[in-house]
Design a protein around this motif. Structure first.
Motif, PDB file in Angstrom:
ATOM      1  N   LEU B 188    -101.099  46.026   4.797  1.00  0.00           N
ATOM      2  CA  LEU B 188    -100.946  45.099   5.906  1.00  0.00           C
ATOM      3  C   LEU B 188    -101.924  43.953   5.807  1.00  0.00           C
ATOM      4  CD1 LEU B 188    -102.629  46.377   9.115  1.00  0.00           C
ATOM      5  CD2 LEU B 188    -103.039  47.377   6.903  1.00  0.00           C
ATOM      6  N   HIS B 189    -101.613  42.960   6.605  1.00  0.00           N
ATOM      7  CA  HIS B 189    -102.484  41.798   6.696  1.00  0.00           C
ATOM      8  C   HIS B 189    -102.958  41.727   8.133  1.00  0.00           C
ATOM      9  CE1 HIS B 189    -103.882  37.753   5.836  1.00  0.00           C
ATOM     10  NE2 HIS B 189    -103.459  37.450   7.033  1.00  0.00           N
ATOM     11  N   ASP B 190    -104.273  41.885   8.322  1.00  0.00           N
ATOM     12  CA  ASP B 190    -104.826  41.870   9.669  1.00  0.00           C
ATOM     13  C   ASP B 190    -105.369  40.481   9.948  1.00  0.00           C
ATOM     14  OD1 ASP B 190    -106.354  42.090  11.954  1.00  0.00           O
ATOM     15  OD2 ASP B 190    -106.825  44.201  11.550  1.00  0.00           O
ATOM     16  N   LYS B 191    -104.832  39.865  10.983  1.00  0.00           N
ATOM     17  CA  LYS B 191    -105.237  38.485  11.264  1.00  0.00           C
ATOM     18  C   LYS B 191    -106.705  38.381  11.632  1.00  0.00           C
ATOM     19  CE  LYS B 191    -101.189  35.859  12.203  1.00  0.00           C
ATOM     20  NZ  LYS B 191    -100.055  35.896  13.090  1.00  0.00           N
ATOM     21  N   GLU B 192    -107.213  39.422  12.354  1.00  0.00           N
ATOM     22  CA  GLU B 192    -108.591  39.338  12.842  1.00  0.00           C
ATOM     23  C   GLU B 192    -109.604  39.559  11.721  1.00  0.00           C
ATOM     24  OE1 GLU B 192    -108.585  42.404  15.736  1.00  0.00           O
ATOM     25  OE2 GLU B 192    -106.814  41.556  16.679  1.00  0.00           O
ATOM     26  N   LEU B 193    -109.246  40.476  10.830  1.00  0.00           N
ATOM     27  CA  LEU B 193    -110.275  40.906   9.879  1.00  0.00           C
ATOM     28  C   LEU B 193    -110.512  39.931   8.746  1.00  0.00           C
ATOM     29  CD1 LEU B 193    -109.907  44.744   9.584  1.00  0.00           C
ATOM     30  CD2 LEU B 193    -111.925  43.452  10.272  1.00  0.00           C
ATOM     31  N   LEU B 214     -97.093  43.858   8.489  1.00  0.00           N
ATOM     32  CA  LEU B 214     -96.916  44.976   7.565  1.00  0.00           C
ATOM     33  C   LEU B 214     -96.042  44.544   6.401  1.00  0.00           C
ATOM     34  CD1 LEU B 214     -96.007  47.801  10.124  1.00  0.00           C
ATOM     35  CD2 LEU B 214     -98.278  47.173   9.292  1.00  0.00           C
ATOM     36  N   VAL B 215     -96.339  45.083   5.230  1.00  0.00           N
ATOM     37  CA  VAL B 215     -95.451  44.848   4.090  1.00  0.00           C
ATOM     38  C   VAL B 215     -94.877  46.193   3.659  1.00  0.00           C
ATOM     39  CG1 VAL B 215     -95.289  44.095   1.699  1.00  0.00           C
ATOM     40  CG2 VAL B 215     -96.664  42.799   3.314  1.00  0.00           C
ATOM     41  N   VAL B 216     -93.569  46.266   3.669  1.00  0.00           N
ATOM     42  CA  VAL B 216     -92.916  47.519   3.298  1.00  0.00           C
ATOM     43  C   VAL B 216     -91.995  47.290   2.113  1.00  0.00           C
ATOM     44  CG1 VAL B 216     -92.992  48.489   5.626  1.00  0.00           C
ATOM     45  CG2 VAL B 216     -91.001  47.163   4.883  1.00  0.00           C
ATOM     46  N   MET B 217     -91.623  48.401   1.504  1.00  0.00           N
ATOM     47  CA  MET B 217     -90.751  48.333   0.357  1.00  0.00           C
ATOM     48  C   MET B 217     -89.690  49.404   0.510  1.00  0.00           C
ATOM     49  SD  MET B 217     -92.517  48.204  -3.239  1.00  0.00           S
ATOM     50  CE  MET B 217     -92.411  46.775  -4.200  1.00  0.00           C
ATOM     51  N   GLY B 218     -88.469  49.031   0.242  1.00  0.00           N
ATOM     52  CA  GLY B 218     -87.410  50.024   0.366  1.00  0.00           C
ATOM     53  C   GLY B 218     -86.072  49.334   0.350  1.00  0.00           C
ATOM     54  N   SER B 219     -85.030  50.115   0.607  1.00  0.00           N
ATOM     55  CA  SER B 219     -83.705  49.498   0.625  1.00  0.00           C
ATOM     56  C   SER B 219     -83.589  48.673   1.897  1.00  0.00           C
ATOM     57  CB  SER B 219     -82.617  50.571   0.590  1.00  0.00           C
ATOM     58  OG  SER B 219     -82.616  51.278   1.789  1.00  0.00           O
ATOM     59  N   MET B 220     -82.795  47.642   1.845  1.00  0.00           N
ATOM     60  CA  MET B 220     -82.679  46.694   2.952  1.00  0.00           C
ATOM     61  C   MET B 220     -82.265  47.409   4.242  1.00  0.00           C
ATOM     62  SD  MET B 220     -83.662  43.782   2.436  1.00  0.00           S
ATOM     63  CE  MET B 220     -84.290  42.980   3.888  1.00  0.00           C
ATOM     64  N   SER B 221     -81.357  48.394   4.137  1.00  0.00           N
ATOM     65  CA  SER B 221     -80.851  49.046   5.358  1.00  0.00           C
ATOM     66  C   SER B 221     -81.969  49.857   6.020  1.00  0.00           C
ATOM     67  CB  SER B 221     -79.669  49.950   4.995  1.00  0.00           C
ATOM     68  OG  SER B 221     -80.075  50.884   4.028  1.00  0.00           O
TER      69      SER B 221
END
Lengths: 520, 233
Positions: B188-193, B214-221
């Motif tokens: 994830l990318h935390d704006k505050e930190l 958050l960055v996730v990886m997986g099938s689009m559905s």
């Protein structure tokens, strides 16, 4: 044909078909002649040691003639020298092959076979060996030990010259002398003329005036001492004519010496480059496995740096001398050369020892050419090529590259990602560049791996601070591999699976270590 | 990201065409710019429009929309001198625009940084690293190729945690929450930190807040299902 002739021919054929004879001869050649055999290297060291030892013993013996142990050493080394001489004599040529060749030639052309003429050929070939300079030195090192020839004792020092055989640098000196034969000969003729003129002049002018000059030998001795600018002063010219001769002689002597020095130094310098290069090839030949990088541009530099840090053996080829110099300064093996030349790739032995070949020059044409040459030489090496123009990618694969890709493609994707999803771009960049310390690695499970036949849940990867990206599983026949993304907790791992995990390097290493532990 | 924000691609290089193709596929509006009129033909051949403009002239740059509605400027010339100059000119006009530049020499990386480029893409570094990875870990790179870059239905997506999301206030160590979904939370990318991206394997004790990406990886559905279930944007 006489029965003797038949016997000789039969014997020649017997030797030709005998496996053990051939093996024996081959072994002798490996020991004495094969340029890069390990055993020759040790043999050479042993011989150098023996030569030095025997000469030292000879020197010691001058004052202490009755030490029996010295005699033993001298006799022992002599025995080995004789053995070596005959071994070299034996392997120099294949006499039976000459006999067979002549016999078959006679048969095919319906000519009478002459044993005499054949034997002359055989003997002449062997005499070639006997009269080769190194063989003469060898012989001179042996002969004086034969008691009736004791007066030749001084020639025992010839053993020192035997060192020529075993030291490469000394051979270089000999080749330089050989190469500069013409220049040296010219100089020698000139020097000889000057010496002759000088000594005859002094002989004519001073024989009756100077008590020191009585014979022509004295005159020659004086002129050489003067010409060599040594000037012992034991013989000095007394007449004015003699002084004039000596002045001219001194000046000419300086000139001759200067010429001689410059000839040898300049050719030594030329030779030095060659010597360094052959040393380089020798170093490469010692590598059992290496990665070949063609082109030390920016891509090559990056690849070489990272692979070098990992402790991989590398060989770098580039046409640019400056780039290779840079590589060498960084402790890498670099060769100035054209990697598209099959000959160069052949001498590097890529078919046997290069595990990977990286084509990273900045021209598609060159890269494809290198790929083709490398593939034709070595069917099994992994070839990775950098594609400059994406449209050429297909040609690389046709030429036989295992992997070919262009940076444009990756950058295009990253650029688009940056616009549409900046945070996932950061993740992607972190993953690809590995600058953040997070790496992706695959871990292979073999039959006895700790994690074989265990479920994903039991790996407790989360606690280990690792993320299981997926599992690569070969199909039944191990022909194709399937990638299973994000397997569930109850997924059971099998031998031959590869886990693709993400995490810090040390966490992955710890995990790998645990996996290598044998199951009870 | 707002689709209306204009994207400028300077320099009709192979990289530019590659990015243009990708953006076109995803339906983004962009403008190709070059100073050389002869590249017009090249662009037309590839099916793109091209604006010929002297980038050395600040007025010309402003007329393209910099400091107004341009969100991204790509400096993709084949010559580093142009890239550095363009970066500097654009940065001088608009301090907030995202400038992405490619480099061709090692020296230029530093110069582009000083000139104010937000992101520097070094094709040589990328290629070199990829070759290195191919030699040391060929399996990994193949997987990355076929999943993220390739045809397989494994995508990368980012989503923002909202105030109403059940994830708001949750710890990253409570990972069981998203286990039922066939996807991976990469980080994830935390704006505050920090400005940097935090990988999941690093921040176990991290608490999710509204605004975190958050960055996730997986099938689009699966990603869509997750997004809907947890009120993510």
């Amino acid at each position: 044909m006489s029965s003797f002739t038949v016997l000789v021919i039969r014997f020649a054929y017997f030797l030709d078909t005998s496996v053990s004879y051939r093996r024996l001869k081959e072994a002798a050649r490996t020991l004495l002649e094969h340029p890069h055999s390990k055993i020759k290297f040790y043999f050479d060291i042993f011989m150098v040691f023996l030569v030095v030892l025997s000469v030292l013993c000879l020197l010691y013996e001058v004052k202490h003639p009755d030490e029996s142990i010295l005699e033993w050493i001298i006799q022992g080394s002599l025995f080995i020298f004789i053995l070596e001489y005959f071994l070299r004599f034996w392997i120099y040529s294949d006499s039976h092959a000459i006999v067979i060749e002549h016999y078959e030639y006679a048969l095919k052309n319906n000519l009478p076979f002459s044993l005499g003429r054949t034997l002359v050929k055989v003997v002449r070939k062997k005499l070639d060996y006997v009269f080769s300079p190194l063989a003469i030195i060898d012989l001179l090192a042996i002969l004086p030990s034969y008691r009736p020839l004791r007066f030749l004792r001084i020639f025992l020092l010839f053993r020192i010259f035997k060192l020529f055989r075993y030291a490469r640098s000394m051979k270089t000196f000999a080749t330089i002398l050989h190469e500069k034969k013409f220049e040296l000969l010219t100089l020698a003729i000139f020097a000889g003329f000057v010496i002759f003129a000088g000594s005859s002049a002094i002989y004519i002018f001073e024989t009756n005036q100077n008590p020191k000059i009585n014979t022509l030998f004295d005159a020659v001795y004086w002129s050489i001492v003067t010409m060599g600018t040594v000037g012992y002063g034991d013989i000095v010219p007394l007449t004015q004519e003699g002084m004039a001769v000596s002045m001219v002689l001194i000046i000419l002597g300086v000139c001759v010496l200067a010429f001689l020095t410059s000839i040898i130094v300049s050719s030594f310098q030329n030779k030095l480059v060659e010597l360094k290069e052959s040393r380089l090839y020798y170093d490469i030949e010692k590598l059992e496995r290496y990665i070949l990088i063609c082109g030390y541009g920016r891509v090559g530099e990056v690849v070489a740096k990272m692979l070098h840090e990992d402790g991989n053996a590398l060989v770098i080829i580039d046409t640019d001398t400056a780039k290779i110099k840079l590589a060498q300064e960084r402790g890498l093996i670099g060769i100035v050369g054209d990697a598209s030349k099959s000959k160069l790739l052949g001498t590097l032995g890529i078919e046997k020892r290069a595990t990977h070949i990286v084509c990273a020059t900045n021209s598609d044409e060159l890269n494809i050419f290198i790929t083709l040459s490398a593939r034709s030489l070595s069917p099994r090496t992994t070839i990775i090529a950098r594609v400059i123009k994406n449209t050429h990618k297909k040609k690389y694969l046709l030429a036989g590259a295992n992997y070919a890709f262009s940076a444009d493609e990756t950058i295009g994707l990253m650029g688009a990602q940056l616009v549409t999803q900046p945070v996932s771009f950061a993740a992607l960049e972190g993953m690809l560049s590995e600058n953040t310390g997070i790496v992706f690695e695959s871990i292979f499970l073999h039959e006895y791996s700790f994690f074989s036949r265990q479920s994903v849940a039991s790996l407790s990867l989360h606690a280990k601070r690792l993320l299981l990206f997926g599992v690569v599983r070969p199909d039944e026949y191990a022909l194709e591999k399937r990638f299973l993304f994000n397997p569930s907790e109850d997924f059971v791992l099998q031998p031959n699976d590869s886990l693709i995990v993400m995490g810090r390097k040390h966490a992955i290493n710890a995990f790998r270590k645990q996996n290598e532990k044998r199951k009870e | 990201m707002n689709h209306n924000t204009l994207i400028l691609l300077f320099g009709l290089s192979r990289t530019a065409l590659e990015i243009a193709k990708k953006l076109k596929k995803q339906g983004y509006a962009f403008t190709l710019v070059d100073y050389d009129p002869s590249s017009l033909v090249k662009a037309q051949k590839e099916g793109f429009d091209l604006v010929v403009c002297d980038y050395g002239d600040d007025d010309a740059l402003e007329s393209l929309g910099i400091a107004k509605n341009v969100g991204f400027v790509f400096c993709l010339f084949d010559d580093d001198v142009h890239n550095v100059f363009l970066t500097l000119s654009v940065r001088a006009i608009d301090p907030n625009v995202q400038i992405i530049a490619t480099t061709h020499t090692k020296d230029a990386v530093h110069k582009l940084e000083i000139a104010g480029a937000s992101t520097i893409l070094d094709p040589y570094q990328i290629t070199g690293k990829k070759i290195y990875k191919l030699i040391t870990q060929p399996e990994v790179i193949q997987i990355v190729e076929t999943t993220i870059f390739g045809e397989e239905d494994v995508n990368m997506a980012q989503m923002t945690v909202t105030e109403a999301s059940p994830l708001n206030g949750m710890l990253l160590s409570q990972y069981a929450t998203w286990k039922p979904y066939n996807m991976l939370l990469l980080g994830l990318h935390d704006k505050e930190l920090t400005k940097e991206f935090i990988f999941i394997t690093e921040g176990h004790t991290h608490k999710l807040d509204a605004g975190d990406v958050l960055v996730v990886m997986g099938s689009m559905s699966e990603i869509r299902r997750f997004k809907a279930d947890f009120c993510l944007e």
